[in-house]
Design a protein around this motif. Structure first.
Motif, mmCIF file in Angstrom:
data_model
loop_
_atom_site.group_PDB
_atom_site.id
_atom_site.type_symbol
_atom_site.label_atom_id
_atom_site.label_comp_id
_atom_site.label_asym_id
_atom_site.label_seq_id
_atom_site.Cartn_x
_atom_site.Cartn_y
_atom_site.Cartn_z
ATOM 1 N N ALA A 303 1.410 3.768 -15.510
ATOM 2 C CA ALA A 303 1.705 5.156 -15.880
ATOM 3 C C ALA A 303 1.418 6.135 -14.755
ATOM 4 O O ALA A 303 2.066 7.185 -14.654
ATOM 5 N N HIS A 304 0.445 5.815 -13.890
ATOM 6 C CA HIS A 304 0.031 6.780 -12.871
ATOM 7 C C HIS A 304 -0.754 6.097 -11.764
ATOM 8 O O HIS A 304 -1.529 5.176 -12.010
ATOM 9 N N VAL A 305 -0.538 6.534 -10.536
ATOM 10 C CA VAL A 305 -1.346 6.104 -9.389
ATOM 11 C C VAL A 305 -1.726 7.370 -8.642
ATOM 12 O O VAL A 305 -0.846 8.142 -8.242
ATOM 13 N N ILE A 306 -3.031 7.607 -8.457
ATOM 14 C CA ILE A 306 -3.451 8.835 -7.789
ATOM 15 C C ILE A 306 -4.069 8.510 -6.442
ATOM 16 O O ILE A 306 -4.384 7.366 -6.122
ATOM 17 N N HIS A 307 -4.265 9.559 -5.636
ATOM 18 C CA HIS A 307 -4.900 9.437 -4.324
ATOM 19 C C HIS A 307 -6.307 8.861 -4.512
ATOM 20 O O HIS A 307 -7.015 9.235 -5.459
ATOM 21 N N PRO A 308 -6.741 7.945 -3.634
ATOM 22 C CA PRO A 308 -8.064 7.323 -3.801
ATOM 23 C C PRO A 308 -9.233 8.232 -3.442
ATOM 24 O O PRO A 308 -10.386 7.811 -3.495
ATOM 25 N N LEU A 309 -8.946 9.494 -3.128
ATOM 26 C CA LEU A 309 -9.959 10.443 -2.649
ATOM 27 C C LEU A 309 -11.204 10.477 -3.522
ATOM 28 O O LEU A 309 -12.326 10.470 -3.039
ATOM 29 N N ALA A 310 -11.035 10.503 -4.830
ATOM 30 C CA ALA A 310 -12.189 10.607 -5.729
ATOM 31 C C ALA A 310 -12.566 9.269 -6.358
ATOM 32 O O ALA A 310 -13.486 9.208 -7.171
ATOM 33 N N GLY A 311 -11.836 8.207 -6.008
ATOM 34 C CA GLY A 311 -12.156 6.902 -6.566
ATOM 35 C C GLY A 311 -11.997 6.817 -8.066
ATOM 36 O O GLY A 311 -12.694 6.060 -8.736
ATOM 37 N N GLN A 312 -11.052 7.598 -8.635
ATOM 38 C CA GLN A 312 -10.954 7.682 -10.093
ATOM 39 C C GLN A 312 -9.804 6.891 -10.702
ATOM 40 O O GLN A 312 -9.664 6.847 -11.925
ATOM 41 N N GLY A 313 -8.973 6.247 -9.878
ATOM 42 C CA GLY A 313 -7.790 5.579 -10.406
ATOM 43 C C GLY A 313 -8.089 4.575 -11.494
ATOM 44 O O GLY A 313 -7.512 4.608 -12.585
ATOM 45 N N VAL A 314 -9.027 3.664 -11.235
ATOM 46 C CA VAL A 314 -9.367 2.630 -12.212
ATOM 47 C C VAL A 314 -10.020 3.237 -13.451
ATOM 48 O O VAL A 314 -9.803 2.773 -14.579
#
Length: 413
Positions: A303-314
């Motif tokens: 559904a979504h892939v975000i920038h790893p900047l905040a480490g919040q994807g998982v």
């Protein structure tokens, strides 16, 4: 005459962390899902004997959900962290959360934990083998099509499944999303992530660190080590870089790369003494234009892939799983299953929040790498203001730990 195909309640395509967590939460609520996993049964000894240089930063909410389904205690190793430090190399802004620790903290003392994906996948799979009655591995799905009040899933071995609900948990290149003809918005950052494990002269003291460099953020994440004597000296790094810099740094030999890291990190943990082979991966934000259709839902990277900047994807993927299971199980108690309005309720709760997170990370990534004076001033001033105001720091921490997103669900703490 062909035997009629039984109608299943739910088929989950994808057996990784988010798909596995969904299956286990549903099983805990009395619903048995059919899980179709492309991966094989993992070799426990092989997984445990190799340290994965990349780690996932698990939030308190994710850890709570893993405890709920009895996965957390099955993790062979993990590294809790008690502090976070974020600062700019070319400026005076800095934020500190929590504090350093001289000894291994307990779960109650930590802000979160760093876990190798392979260790997490092993624990999830072991629990699914025990709790999920129809968990299938090494499965290839070749077609997903909408039928009359159902979805039809065809497998490479000729098996046909019919289900009232398909949950796509099959990653960023989701086949389910493609088959459902759900459009995808993609933002190419023209950046790559460079990751590896390093050993530093000074111990990390259970603090996750991120320094914003002109080229992009460099994260130092404490990780578990196979060598007990070096347990506090191993770090997993993720360095976000423009594509040309990533190519250049990938081509350096180990000695050159260790010197570069030591210099660019301001010697914050002393000299970099050892480095594992580097991996490079392109950075793109992806957002499905919708998360649901009648009888179908997307969760996690599908559904979504975000920038790893905040480490919040998982972590936001695990929150997807919790909210979806919560609305499904609450409706099941009322004698309803996978109603379109139920699925839209899940989409309403998660899509806006996830999109906001994605856009804020994209904007922050630009602000933190821009050398234009207004942005340099804004990031320095902003970091300093947050550091000096307890209320703002508490808001940032609450967003990071993810617990507020569980408040309206049965999984609230």
């Amino acid at each position: 005459m062909n035997k009629p195909v039984d109608m299943l309640d739910v088929v989950i395509i994808g057996g990784g962390l988010v798909g596995g967590l969904t299956a286990l939460l549903l099983a805990k609520g009395g619903i048995q899902a059919t899980v179709l996993d492309a991966a094989p049964i993992l070799d426990t000894e092989k997984v445990l004997s190799v340290a994965n240089p990349r780690v996932l930063a698990l939030s308190q909410a994710t850890i709570h959900l893993l405890k709920t389904v009895n996965v957390w205690d099955k993790l062979a190793r993990q590294m809790p962290y008690t502090g976070m430090q974020v600062w700019n190399k070319n400026g005076y802004g800095e934020i500190n959360f929590g504090q350093a620790s001289q000894k291994m903290p307990s779960d109650e003392q930590s802000l979160g934990s760093m876990v190798e994906p392979s260790i997490l996948n092993l624990a999830i799979q072991q629990q699914m083998l025990q709790q999920v009655q129809d968990y299938r591995t090494q499965v290839k799905v070749v077609r997903v099509e909408q039928g009359v009040h159902c979805w039809i899933v065809q497998l490479a071995d000729g098996t046909t499944l019919k289900t009232k609900l398909v949950i796509g948990a099959d990653g960023a290149n989701s086949f389910v999303r493609e088959q459902a003809m759900i459009e995808l918005d993609v933002l190419d950052y023209q950046q790559a992530g460079l990751s590896c494990a390093i050993r530093t002269a000074m111990p990390h003291q259970y603090v996750a660190r991120q320094i914003f460099l002109p080229t992009g953020p460099l994260a130092f994440l404490p990780m578990a080590s196979l060598n007990a004597e070096q347990a506090e000296h191993w770090i997993s790094i993720v360095w976000t870089l423009p594509d040309d810099y990533a190519d250049e740094y990938s081509a350096l030999n180990d000695a050159q790369f260790m010197q570069l890291l030591t210099r660019e990190s301001h010697h914050m943990l002393g000299e970099v003494l050892e480095v594992t082979p580097r991996a490079k991966f392109p950075l793109k934000a992806r957002a499905a234009q919708r998360y649901v259709k009648a009888g179908l839902a997307l969760i996690g990277d599908a559904a979504h892939v975000i920038h790893p900047l905040a480490g919040q994807g998982v972590n936001i993927g695990c929150l997807d799983a919790a909210v979806l299971c919560d609305v499904l199980l609450k409706d099941k108690q009322r004698g309803v299953w996978a109603h379109e309005q139920t699925l839209k309720r899940y989409e309403h709760q998660r899509k806006g929040q996830n999109d906001a997170m994605m856009h804020s990370m994209s904007a922050l990534g630009f602000i933190e790498t821009s050398e234009l004076f207004p942005f340099v001033w804004a990031r320095n001033f902003g970091l300093k203001q947050v550091e000096n105001q307890a209320t703002l720091k508490a808001l940032f921490l609450a967003q990071a730990n993810g617990l507020s997103s569980l408040k309206q669900t049965q999984y609230a703490i």
